[in-house]
Design a protein around this motif. Structure first.
Motif, mmCIF file in Angstrom:
data_model
loop_
_atom_site.group_PDB
_atom_site.id
_atom_site.type_symbol
_atom_site.label_atom_id
_atom_site.label_comp_id
_atom_site.label_asym_id
_atom_site.label_seq_id
_atom_site.Cartn_x
_atom_site.Cartn_y
_atom_site.Cartn_z
ATOM 1 N N GLY A 57 94.520 23.425 -19.690
ATOM 2 C CA GLY A 57 93.935 22.616 -18.959
ATOM 3 C C GLY A 57 93.959 23.980 -17.882
ATOM 4 O O GLY A 57 94.413 25.443 -18.349
ATOM 5 N N PRO A 58 93.277 24.064 -17.156
ATOM 6 C CA PRO A 58 92.485 24.957 -16.084
ATOM 7 C C PRO A 58 94.369 25.438 -15.513
ATOM 8 O O PRO A 58 94.358 26.395 -14.771
ATOM 9 C CB PRO A 58 91.746 24.626 -15.563
ATOM 10 C CG PRO A 58 91.872 22.559 -15.410
ATOM 11 C CD PRO A 58 92.494 22.359 -16.950
ATOM 12 N N ASN A 59 95.225 24.051 -15.082
ATOM 13 C CA ASN A 59 95.858 24.243 -14.084
ATOM 14 C C ASN A 59 97.409 24.144 -14.812
ATOM 15 O O ASN A 59 97.781 22.937 -14.270
ATOM 16 C CB ASN A 59 95.866 23.458 -13.064
ATOM 17 C CG ASN A 59 95.036 24.218 -12.338
ATOM 18 O OD1 ASN A 59 94.901 24.962 -11.408
ATOM 19 N ND2 ASN A 59 94.179 23.483 -11.751
ATOM 20 N N PRO A 60 98.140 24.475 -15.639
ATOM 21 C CA PRO A 60 98.997 24.187 -16.615
ATOM 22 C C PRO A 60 100.511 24.307 -15.506
ATOM 23 O O PRO A 60 100.953 25.217 -14.797
ATOM 24 C CB PRO A 60 99.136 25.380 -17.674
ATOM 25 C CG PRO A 60 98.243 25.966 -16.881
ATOM 26 C CD PRO A 60 97.166 26.034 -16.501
ATOM 27 N N THR A 61 100.866 23.738 -16.282
ATOM 28 C CA THR A 61 102.301 22.851 -15.191
ATOM 29 C C THR A 61 103.280 23.017 -15.974
ATOM 30 O O THR A 61 105.088 23.357 -15.491
ATOM 31 C CB THR A 61 102.542 21.938 -14.407
ATOM 32 O OG1 THR A 61 102.447 20.838 -15.634
ATOM 33 C CG2 THR A 61 101.824 21.519 -14.128
ATOM 34 N N ALA A 62 103.374 23.477 -17.670
ATOM 35 C CA ALA A 62 104.567 24.092 -17.785
ATOM 36 C C ALA A 62 104.273 25.659 -18.617
ATOM 37 O O ALA A 62 103.296 25.132 -19.325
ATOM 38 C CB ALA A 62 104.596 22.594 -19.680
ATOM 39 N N ILE A 63 104.516 26.007 -18.459
ATOM 40 C CA ILE A 63 104.380 28.128 -19.552
ATOM 41 C C ILE A 63 105.531 28.288 -19.878
ATOM 42 O O ILE A 63 106.450 28.297 -19.792
ATOM 43 C CB ILE A 63 103.782 28.639 -18.120
ATOM 44 C CG1 ILE A 63 102.377 27.569 -17.107
ATOM 45 C CG2 ILE A 63 104.128 30.184 -18.773
ATOM 46 C CD1 ILE A 63 102.511 28.284 -15.964
ATOM 47 N N ARG A 64 105.016 28.308 -21.462
ATOM 48 C CA ARG A 64 105.718 28.691 -22.226
ATOM 49 C C ARG A 64 106.505 30.647 -21.689
ATOM 50 O O ARG A 64 105.289 30.783 -21.805
ATOM 51 C CB ARG A 64 105.428 29.388 -23.931
ATOM 52 C CG ARG A 64 107.048 29.357 -24.584
ATOM 53 C CD ARG A 64 106.093 29.433 -25.922
ATOM 54 N NE ARG A 64 105.897 28.485 -26.640
ATOM 55 C CZ ARG A 64 105.921 27.602 -27.958
ATOM 56 N NH1 ARG A 64 106.605 29.071 -28.901
ATOM 57 N NH2 ARG A 64 105.431 26.919 -28.794
ATOM 58 N N ILE A 65 107.295 30.781 -21.339
ATOM 59 C CA ILE A 65 108.383 32.297 -20.850
ATOM 60 C C ILE A 65 108.629 32.766 -21.955
ATOM 61 O O ILE A 65 108.566 34.157 -21.382
ATOM 62 C CB ILE A 65 108.767 31.609 -19.640
ATOM 63 C CG1 ILE A 65 110.370 30.657 -20.059
ATOM 64 C CG2 ILE A 65 108.401 31.383 -18.264
ATOM 65 C CD1 ILE A 65 111.544 31.163 -18.735
ATOM 66 N N ALA A 66 108.991 32.861 -23.039
ATOM 67 C CA ALA A 66 110.075 33.402 -23.358
ATOM 68 C C ALA A 66 110.005 32.670 -25.526
ATOM 69 O O ALA A 66 109.804 31.031 -25.198
ATOM 70 C CB ALA A 66 111.584 33.996 -23.043
ATOM 71 N N GLN A 67 110.253 32.889 -26.102
ATOM 72 C CA GLN A 67 110.266 32.251 -27.223
ATOM 73 C C GLN A 67 111.012 33.381 -28.201
ATOM 74 O O GLN A 67 111.340 35.380 -28.132
ATOM 75 C CB GLN A 67 109.895 31.871 -28.546
ATOM 76 C CG GLN A 67 108.509 33.074 -28.453
ATOM 77 C CD GLN A 67 106.978 32.968 -29.562
ATOM 78 O OE1 GLN A 67 106.257 31.866 -28.754
ATOM 79 N NE2 GLN A 67 107.154 32.879 -30.731
ATOM 80 N N ALA A 68 111.944 33.375 -29.769
ATOM 81 C CA ALA A 68 112.362 33.942 -30.519
ATOM 82 C C ALA A 68 111.548 34.803 -31.924
ATOM 83 O O ALA A 68 110.155 34.371 -32.001
ATOM 84 C CB ALA A 68 113.350 33.348 -31.446
ATOM 85 N N LYS A 69 111.706 36.328 -31.797
ATOM 86 C CA LYS A 69 110.846 36.439 -32.876
ATOM 87 C C LYS A 69 110.804 35.528 -34.036
ATOM 88 O O LYS A 69 109.626 35.436 -35.020
ATOM 89 C CB LYS A 69 111.338 37.915 -34.176
ATOM 90 C CG LYS A 69 112.035 38.577 -33.183
ATOM 91 C CD LYS A 69 111.987 39.927 -33.742
ATOM 92 C CE LYS A 69 111.568 41.290 -32.939
ATOM 93 N NZ LYS A 69 113.428 42.105 -33.182
ATOM 94 N N SER A 70 111.912 34.287 -34.239
ATOM 95 C CA SER A 70 111.160 33.911 -35.528
ATOM 96 C C SER A 70 110.584 32.354 -34.910
ATOM 97 O O SER A 70 109.986 31.793 -35.937
ATOM 98 C CB SER A 70 112.656 32.818 -36.073
ATOM 99 O OG SER A 70 113.320 32.610 -35.564
ATOM 100 N N THR A 71 110.358 32.142 -33.621
ATOM 101 C CA THR A 71 109.567 30.706 -33.228
ATOM 102 C C THR A 71 108.774 30.397 -34.020
ATOM 103 O O THR A 71 108.050 29.081 -34.448
ATOM 104 C CB THR A 71 109.508 31.180 -32.259
ATOM 105 O OG1 THR A 71 111.115 31.062 -31.382
ATOM 106 C CG2 THR A 71 108.726 29.705 -31.311
ATOM 107 N N ASP A 72 107.758 30.983 -34.431
ATOM 108 C CA ASP A 72 106.113 30.930 -35.005
ATOM 109 C C ASP A 72 105.989 30.668 -36.598
ATOM 110 O O ASP A 72 105.346 30.223 -36.812
ATOM 111 C CB ASP A 72 105.724 32.380 -34.981
ATOM 112 C CG ASP A 72 104.676 32.453 -33.680
ATOM 113 O OD1 ASP A 72 104.504 31.345 -32.614
ATOM 114 O OD2 ASP A 72 104.364 33.609 -33.066
ATOM 115 N N GLN A 73 107.249 31.120 -37.161
ATOM 116 C CA GLN A 73 108.221 30.290 -38.028
ATOM 117 C C GLN A 73 108.325 29.417 -38.173
ATOM 118 O O GLN A 73 109.072 28.547 -39.499
ATOM 119 C CB GLN A 73 108.595 31.773 -38.735
ATOM 120 C CG GLN A 73 107.986 32.842 -40.239
ATOM 121 C CD GLN A 73 107.228 33.996 -38.380
ATOM 122 O OE1 GLN A 73 108.195 34.271 -37.766
ATOM 123 N NE2 GLN A 73 105.821 33.830 -38.458
#
Ligand code: NAG
Ligand code: NAG
Ligand code: NAG
Length: 189
Positions: A57-73
């Motif tokens: 949405g226009p004003n997100p209040t939960a923001i992904r700040i980091a992830q692992a190389k394998s997170t998308d898998q």
């Protein structure tokens, strides 16, 4: 061989005793025993509110700040870390009065299922609780109907707080990008 080892450790023991007994005792000037300012009986407070987690949405209040190389898998998003500053409201509606914010992080901490490690402060802005906070930590298997976290401390009116919080999702990803969760917190302080 074993005898030699025994002798070496015996010598080490003697040396450490000598060192310990010859070190001057600390004066402990940085800490001293005191009594609680007010010796009142503790109160048990039940707090109910609704947590709005806007991931899009226009004003997100939960923001992904980091992830692992394998997170998308990963089928459970293992390794993703999300920073939140989510409004807490009196009622479930998105126009309901804001009584505080949940500020902190949740991490996808389970390799099999969606289960978060929550670590957040509930910061209150209303009435007697204005400026006081509760620190909450726990495991959040988001697909289960009711999850429970520990209240591990607090500030202001919540000094010496301990208790638990139960979280129940009432709306998952509404058209505004919000997941709305009902919280019931029981805290003695
Ligand atoms: C318990 O609640 C009463 C009434 O709200 C309040 O006056 C008192 O300060 C509270 N005690 C503690 C330890 O917070
Ligand atoms: C609340 O929901 C309504 C209806 O979906 C929407 O029009 C409005 O923008 C929302 N307000 C907020 C603050 O998300
Ligand atoms: C809460 O406290 C802040 C800072 O002391 C103050 O500015 C604000 O007006 C207070 N809000 C309410 C609702 O009392």
């Amino acid at each position: 061989m074993a005898q030699k080892m025994l002798k070496i450790s015996y010598n080490l023991l003697i040396i450490s005793i000598i060192i310990l007994t010859s070190t001057p005792k600390s004066q402990a000037i940085f800490a001293r025993t005191t009594t609680k300012a007010q010796q009142q009986p503790q109160n048990l407070t039940h707090i109910q509110f609704y947590f709005h987690d806007y991931v899009s949405g226009p004003n997100p209040t939960a923001i992904r700040i980091a992830q692992a190389k394998s997170t998308d898998q990963s089928s459970s998003s293992f390794g993703a870390l999300v920073m939140i500053d989510d409004p807490l409201t009196e009622g479930p509606g998105n126009d309901s009065k804001i009584i505080g914010y949940a500020q902190g992080m949740y991490a996808f901490a389970d390799q099999q299922q969606f289960a978060l490690m929550m670590t957040m402060n509930l910061v209150f802005i209303e009435g007697d609780y204005n400026g006081s906070s509760l620190s909450v930590m726990g495991r959040n298997p988001v697909m289960e109907s009711v999850r429970e976290f520990g209240v591990i401390g607090g500030s202001g009116v919540f000094r010496f707080a301990s208790g638990y919080a139960q979280a129940k999702t009432i709306t998952m990803m509404d058209p505004n990008g919000a997941t709305i969760v009902e919280y019931n917190v029981y805290v003695s302080h």
